[in-house]
Design a protein around this motif. Structure first.
Motif, short mmCIF file in Angstrom:
data_model
loop_
_atom_site.label_atom_id
_atom_site.label_comp_id
_atom_site.label_asym_id
_atom_site.label_seq_id
_atom_site.Cartn_x
_atom_site.Cartn_y
_atom_site.Cartn_z
N LYS A 354 0.49 -16.06 17.43
CA LYS A 354 -0.36 -14.87 17.50
C LYS A 354 -1.82 -15.23 17.71
O LYS A 354 -2.72 -14.53 17.26
N GLY A 355 -2.05 -16.34 18.40
CA GLY A 355 -3.42 -16.80 18.59
C GLY A 355 -3.84 -17.76 17.49
O GLY A 355 -4.99 -17.81 17.09
N ASN A 356 -2.88 -18.57 17.01
CA ASN A 356 -3.11 -19.46 15.87
C ASN A 356 -4.11 -20.56 16.18
O ASN A 356 -4.13 -21.12 17.28
N ASP A 357 -4.92 -20.90 15.16
CA ASP A 357 -5.80 -22.06 15.20
C ASP A 357 -5.31 -23.03 14.12
O ASP A 357 -5.44 -22.74 12.92
N TYR A 358 -4.75 -24.16 14.54
CA TYR A 358 -4.12 -25.08 13.59
C TYR A 358 -5.11 -26.06 12.96
O TYR A 358 -4.71 -26.89 12.14
N ASP A 359 -6.38 -25.94 13.31
CA ASP A 359 -7.37 -26.84 12.70
C ASP A 359 -7.38 -26.72 11.18
O ASP A 359 -7.63 -27.70 10.47
N GLN A 360 -7.12 -25.51 10.68
CA GLN A 360 -7.18 -25.27 9.23
C GLN A 360 -6.20 -26.14 8.46
O GLN A 360 -6.47 -26.53 7.32
N ILE A 361 -5.04 -26.44 9.05
CA ILE A 361 -4.03 -27.20 8.31
C ILE A 361 -3.89 -28.64 8.81
O ILE A 361 -3.03 -29.37 8.35
N ARG A 362 -4.76 -29.06 9.72
CA ARG A 362 -4.61 -30.38 10.33
C ARG A 362 -4.59 -31.49 9.29
O ARG A 362 -3.66 -32.31 9.25
N ASP A 363 -5.60 -31.53 8.42
CA ASP A 363 -5.69 -32.61 7.44
C ASP A 363 -4.54 -32.56 6.43
O ASP A 363 -4.00 -33.60 6.04
N MET A 364 -4.18 -31.36 6.03
CA MET A 364 -3.10 -31.23 5.06
C MET A 364 -1.76 -31.66 5.65
O MET A 364 -0.95 -32.32 5.00
N VAL A 365 -1.53 -31.29 6.90
CA VAL A 365 -0.31 -31.73 7.58
C VAL A 365 -0.30 -33.25 7.72
O VAL A 365 0.72 -33.91 7.47
N GLN A 366 -1.43 -33.82 8.08
CA GLN A 366 -1.53 -35.27 8.22
C GLN A 366 -1.22 -35.98 6.91
O GLN A 366 -0.55 -37.02 6.89
N ASP A 367 -1.69 -35.41 5.79
CA ASP A 367 -1.50 -36.03 4.49
C ASP A 367 -0.10 -35.83 3.92
O ASP A 367 0.43 -36.71 3.24
N LYS A 368 0.52 -34.68 4.20
CA LYS A 368 1.73 -34.31 3.46
C LYS A 368 3.01 -34.26 4.28
O LYS A 368 4.10 -34.41 3.73
N VAL A 369 2.89 -33.99 5.59
CA VAL A 369 4.09 -33.72 6.39
C VAL A 369 4.59 -35.00 7.05
O VAL A 369 3.89 -35.61 7.86
N LYS A 370 5.80 -35.41 6.72
CA LYS A 370 6.39 -36.62 7.30
C LYS A 370 7.19 -36.32 8.56
O LYS A 370 7.48 -37.21 9.35
N GLY A 371 7.55 -35.04 8.75
CA GLY A 371 8.28 -34.66 9.94
C GLY A 371 8.10 -33.18 10.22
O GLY A 371 8.07 -32.37 9.29
N LEU A 372 7.94 -32.82 11.50
CA LEU A 372 7.76 -31.44 11.91
C LEU A 372 8.92 -31.03 12.81
O LEU A 372 9.15 -31.64 13.86
N ILE A 373 9.63 -29.99 12.39
CA ILE A 373 10.70 -29.41 13.20
C ILE A 373 10.19 -28.09 13.76
O ILE A 373 9.83 -27.18 13.01
N ILE A 374 10.12 -28.01 15.09
CA ILE A 374 9.59 -26.80 15.74
C ILE A 374 10.77 -25.91 16.10
O ILE A 374 11.59 -26.25 16.96
N LEU A 375 10.84 -24.74 15.44
CA LEU A 375 11.92 -23.79 15.64
C LEU A 375 11.39 -22.62 16.45
O LEU A 375 10.69 -21.74 15.93
N GLY A 376 11.72 -22.60 17.74
CA GLY A 376 11.22 -21.51 18.57
C GLY A 376 11.46 -21.77 20.04
O GLY A 376 11.82 -22.89 20.44
N LYS A 377 11.25 -20.76 20.86
CA LYS A 377 11.45 -20.89 22.30
C LYS A 377 10.27 -21.57 22.98
O LYS A 377 10.44 -22.28 23.97
#
Length: 448
Positions: A354-377
């Motif tokens: 919906k016009g997302n800006d992912y900068d807000q979660i960049r550092d948190m994702v880098q620190d915490k997320v070991k894998g990203l599964i993208i569910l969508g078309k």
């Protein structure tokens, strides 16, 4: 006198508005561009309310004295533009219903947290023995309840879409939790348009009313500085003490309002995480303002059960915890979700951006997320942004495949978190359907 009332949209709010309009003696016509569900068709037939489905009759609608439209219909659609150009009032259901009740309204909005805060506030008033209705985006139609029931208070979850079409709607207590970019596709990709819409909640309030707001939001604080704010402000904070408001001190929720003081340990409550501390403080503040005793609030807080799809624990299998946060349809929600865990996360995200800006979660994702599964078309935006930030990225359009991949990547102690940051309509009916399918996939996998 406005005699001819047309309702645009045949869902819960539209049918409720039609029932209230009929009860008030208006000549009512309901029009939906799509099919109306059998449930609502039966109600319309039973009440002898004229309707059409599968398309609009512009000539008839343009003869209306008043139009009440579904919040899902933008003002930009040609039929609504024609009505506005003609000078026909076009209002929302919450505006219409508010004209026919003397109940005190507690209206809650924000980009995130409003459903939990609404349900918690309602629960506190209900368990205190007050006559209270639950409406807006949760519960039954506000207008329908006004037509057929009597309450002294209503707790309303209101969206920006509903607030866009108010005129005299006036809450006794408004709660403004946060404002972060969301629905920008509806607001011409101008964040200020969205901010202005949210601030409509205080437009008609007077000095006899109250505004509970989160002072950790820079957007809200800047807007309050530049606006003439009539209601009495009540701040909430999770970072510092508030003299006339509510705050989190260590692990204790504290409220100091109108000469009374409330304290309760946050850890003993069924809701967790910093975002839920904000929600809890807002609900406690509202309960204090309507005069509920401190011990009654404490008991109500302990007995609260949150709605599904909001950081809902689904299962623990092989030491891995599976969390359904399907309601997280924007980036800010994902920020709070990730902030609730101190263990490695496998994040399942994606859907209709919906016009997302992912900068807000960049550092948190880098620190915490070991894998990203993208569910969508459509995967390009998420994949391109997080490539190089997350070591493992896996795209899929199948929820069962997503859960299987999450299990393959996980180790004991990990969190598998469905927190999409996007709308659900590319693969699912709605966020509830997405969450339900996720839960079913997890339980099916565990049973294999």
């Amino acid at each position: 006198m406005q005699n001819k009332v047309t309702i645009l949209g045949g869902g819960e709010s539209g049918v409720g508005a039609a029932i209230l309009a009929a009860a008030q003696g208006f000549e009512v016509f309901l029009s939906d561009s799509g099919p109306i569900s059998d449930k609502y068709l039966a109600i319309l037939d039973e009440r002898e309310i004229f309707f059409e489905q599968g398309g609009h009759s512009p000539a008839r609608i343009l003869e209306s004295d008043l139009v009440i439209k579904s919040p899902g219909i933008p003002d930009s659609v040609p039929l609504v533009r024609a009505l506005l150009d003609k000078g026909t009032p076009v209002i929302s259901e919450i505006e219409f219903a508010s004209r026919y009740t003397n109940a005190r309204l507690i209206a809650i909005t924000g980009s995130n947290g409003k459903t939990t805060t609404t349900l918690l506030t309602y629960h506190l008033l209900k368990t205190a023995g007050l006559q209270v209705g639950l409406a807006g985006n949760v519960g039954d139609s506000f207008a329908w309840q006004v037509a057929e029931q009597h309450f002294d208070h209503y707790v309303l979850e209101v969206s920006s879409f509903q607030l866009d079409n108010i005129d005299k709607f006036r809450p006794y207590i408004s709660i403004l939790l946060n404002i972060t970019p969301d629905h920008l596709d509806r607001y011409g990709y101008e964040f200020q348009n969205y901010v202005d819409s949210k601030f409509n909640i205080i437009r008609n309030q007077t000095p006899d009313d109250f505004l509970i707001y989160f002072d950790g939001s820079d957007v809200i604080k800047k807007e309050l500085e530049k606006r003439a704010v009539q209601p009495e402000p009540v701040a909430i904070s999770i970072e510092h003490e508030v003299q006339a408001g509510s705050y989190l001190s260590g692990n204790t929720l504290i409220s100091q309002i109108q000469g009374r003081k409330f304290e309760q340990s946050f850890s003993e409550l069924p809701v967790k995480g910093p975002h839920n501390a904000i929600n809890a403080l807002a609900a406690i503040s509202a309960a204090m303002l309507v005069g509920i005793e401190e011990n009654v609030i404490q008991e109500g807080m302990k007995s609260f059960k949150n709605a599904p799809h909001r950081l809902e624990e689904v299962a623990v299998s092989a030491g891995v915890t599976y969390i359904n946060d399907s309601k997280a349809t924007n980036v800010d929600s994902v920020y709070y979700a990730l902030g609730s865990f101190d263990k490695p996360v496998i994040l399942i995200a994606g859907g209709v951006d919906k016009g997302n800006d992912y900068d807000q979660i960049r550092d948190m994702v880098q620190d915490k997320v070991k894998g990203l599964i993208i569910l969508g078309k459509k995967i390009d935006k998420l994949r391109d942004y997080f490539s190089g930030i997350v070591s493992e990225i896996y795209p899929t359009q199948d929820i069962q495949d997503a859960v299987r991949k999450a299990r393959e990547w996980s180790n004991p102690g990990d969190i598998v978190l469905l927190s999409p940051a996007c709308a659900s309509f590319d693969l699912f009916k709605n966020y509830e359907d997405r969450g339900d399918q996720f839960k079913a996939a997890v339980r099916s996998m565990i049973g294999e």
